[in-house]
Design an enzyme around this catalytic site. Structure first.
Site, PDB file in Angstrom:
ATOM      1  N   MET A   1       0.849  -1.194   0.000  1.00 51.66           N
ATOM      2  CA  MET A   1       0.000   0.000   0.000  1.00 51.66           C
ATOM      3  C   MET A   1       0.887   1.248   0.000  1.00 51.66           C
ATOM      4  O   MET A   1       0.460   2.322   0.421  1.00 51.66           O
ATOM      5  CB  MET A   1      -0.936  -0.011   1.208  1.00 51.66           C
ATOM      6  CG  MET A   1      -1.881  -1.220   1.178  1.00 51.66           C
ATOM      7  SD  MET A   1      -3.415  -0.977   2.084  1.00 51.66           S
ATOM      8  CE  MET A   1      -2.814  -0.672   3.716  1.00 51.66           C
TER       9      MET A   1
ATOM     10  N   HIS B   1       9.536  -3.415   3.364  1.00 52.48           N
ATOM     11  CA  HIS B   1       9.173  -3.653   1.961  1.00 52.48           C
ATOM     12  C   HIS B   1      10.422  -3.929   1.115  1.00 52.48           C
ATOM     13  O   HIS B   1      10.374  -4.713   0.175  1.00 52.48           O
ATOM     14  CB  HIS B   1       8.450  -2.433   1.380  1.00 52.48           C
ATOM     15  CG  HIS B   1       7.136  -2.136   2.035  1.00 52.48           C
ATOM     16  ND1 HIS B   1       6.946  -1.040   2.845  1.00 52.48           N
ATOM     17  CD2 HIS B   1       5.953  -2.790   2.002  1.00 52.48           C
ATOM     18  CE1 HIS B   1       5.691  -1.018   3.263  1.00 52.48           C
ATOM     19  NE2 HIS B   1       5.064  -2.069   2.787  1.00 52.48           N
TER      20      HIS B   1
ATOM     21  N   GLN C   1      -3.178 -12.256   8.037  1.00 50.93           N
ATOM     22  CA  GLN C   1      -3.387 -11.933   6.615  1.00 50.93           C
ATOM     23  C   GLN C   1      -2.678 -12.951   5.714  1.00 50.93           C
ATOM     24  O   GLN C   1      -3.247 -13.440   4.734  1.00 50.93           O
ATOM     25  CB  GLN C   1      -2.853 -10.528   6.328  1.00 50.93           C
ATOM     26  CG  GLN C   1      -2.681 -10.221   4.836  1.00 50.93           C
ATOM     27  CD  GLN C   1      -2.254  -8.791   4.565  1.00 50.93           C
ATOM     28  OE1 GLN C   1      -3.062  -7.890   4.663  1.00 50.93           O
ATOM     29  NE2 GLN C   1      -1.004  -8.573   4.190  1.00 50.93           N
TER      30      GLN C   1
ATOM     31  N   SER D   1       6.820  -0.831  10.621  1.00 53.74           N
ATOM     32  CA  SER D   1       5.470  -0.717  10.048  1.00 53.74           C
ATOM     33  C   SER D   1       5.257   0.706   9.540  1.00 53.74           C
ATOM     34  O   SER D   1       5.795   1.663  10.114  1.00 53.74           O
ATOM     35  CB  SER D   1       4.436  -1.010  11.149  1.00 53.74           C
ATOM     36  OG  SER D   1       3.176  -0.471  10.808  1.00 53.74           O
TER      37      SER D   1
HETATM   38  O1  PAF Z   1      -0.217  -5.892   3.689  1.00 47.51           O
HETATM   39  C1  PAF Z   1      -0.570  -4.946   2.962  1.00 47.51           C
HETATM   40  O2  PAF Z   1       0.156  -3.974   2.752  1.00 47.51           O
HETATM   41  C2  PAF Z   1      -1.948  -4.986   2.317  1.00 47.51           C
HETATM   42  O3  PAF Z   1      -2.886  -5.596   3.140  1.00 47.51           O
HETATM   43  C3  PAF Z   1      -1.935  -5.657   0.927  1.00 47.51           C
HETATM   44  C4  PAF Z   1      -1.522  -7.126   1.011  1.00 47.51           C
HETATM   45  C5  PAF Z   1      -0.977  -4.918   0.015  1.00 47.51           C
HETATM   46  C6  PAF Z   1      -3.342  -5.605   0.311  1.00 47.51           C
HETATM   47  O4  PAF Z   1      -3.777  -4.305   0.169  1.00 47.51           O
END
Ligand code: PAF
Length: 286
Positions: A33, A40, A157, A189
């Site tokens: 996102m 990331h 998730q 985060s």
């Molecule tokens: O983990 C995230 O950043 C979000 O939940 C994702 C997997 C990109 C879906 O929008």
């Protein structure tokens, strides 16, 4: 420095992927996102090691935020994100608008059970995983990567996405990447930018408590006693606790002997909600 190709629509994404496929290239997708941070970057490094081409998606997905959550305020740092991805050597960035992902008349969502109804995140964010599963399934179908990388920080998730990919026969391998931490243990985060200095100083308690709880459970101490004591420590440390629990790492149900298990926590400090998790080492008594 190589600039990633920026793609805004699905047809252009598919055309580029088709070109790479014809050349015999393998493809990894890193869904994000935006507001990219070191966590990331570590996903991208795994992607780069596993595939010839790496695509990042950047889309702040409105359907995974409840009306009272921070969708409008969620950090958006597109220019910085692209600079970071260029330095990382990403091949492409898929950055669609909301109208591309959810055009007028869009009504479909992925319906989930199993790890999505575990009384963890789903208890506090009842519409969240349907939103995540819908966007992730769309991204996987749009891009058709060989592998997609997701951070273990959002552990429930990851379990939901793994289950969904299996159930829907999505031909992409779902890979979890270890959580990156600050030196004091706080999980990195995008939401850490919301913490005041005092909250930031208190925040590493979550990881400390989980580490000690995981060792105690692995050493054979009574799990419910360990969890109760850990919950009290978190609340005494200035957090308002949503949950701290010990679960099977795949099903998110009760832990079972000889299966990987995980401690999962969500707690609010000030206006910021932090989540984290930790594997319980083998040897635990379920
Ligand atoms: O983990 C995230 O950043 C979000 O939940 C994702 C997997 C990109 C879906 O929008």
């Amino acid at each position: 420095m190589k600039q990633p190709v920026i793609l805004n629509d699905v047809a252009t994404l598919r055309a580029l992927v088709a070109t790479w496929r014809r050349a015999g290239d393998t493809i990894a997708l890193v869904p994000t996102m935006g507001a990219l941070h070191a966590g990331h970057v570590s996903l991208g490094k795994i992607a780069r090691a596993r595939a010839r081409r790496v695509i990042y998606s950047i889309f702040v997905n409105p359907t995974q935020f409840a009306p009272h959550e921070d969708f409008a305020a969620y950090p958006r740092t597109f220019e910085d994100d692209i600079a970071r991805l260029a330095a990382l050597g990403a091949d492409a960035v898929f950055a669609p608008t909301s109208a591309i992902i959810y055009p007028a008349g869009f009504v479909t969502t992925v319906s989930l059970k199993g790890p999505a109804i575990a009384e963890l995140e789903d208890r506090f964010r009842p519409t969240h995983f349907a939103g995540v599963a819908t966007i992730v399934s769309k991204l996987l179908i749009q891009c058709m990567p060989d592998i997609a990388i997701f951070g273990e920080k959002d552990f429930q998730q990851l379990a939901v996405i793994r289950q969904m990919a299996r159930d829907l026969d999505l031909p992409t391998q779902i890979e979890g990447a270890p959580t990156l931490r600050e030196a004091d243990g706080l999980a990195i985060s995008s939401r850490n930018v919301y913490l005041s200095a005092a909250e930031r100083a208190a925040a590493p308690l979550l990881h400390r408590v989980m580490r000690e709880a995981a060792s105690a459970i692995a050493a054979g101490e009574n799990p419910s006693g360990v969890l109760d004591y850990s919950r009290q420590r978190i609340e005494r440390g200035g957090f308002s606790l949503d949950y701290l629990d010990w679960r099977d790492a795949a099903t998110m149900g009760a832990p079972a002997p000889d299966r990987p298990s995980r401690l999962l926590v969500a707690a609010r400090i000030g206006t910021t909600r932090l989540i984290d998790n930790l594997a319980v080492p083998a040897g635990e008594k379920a």
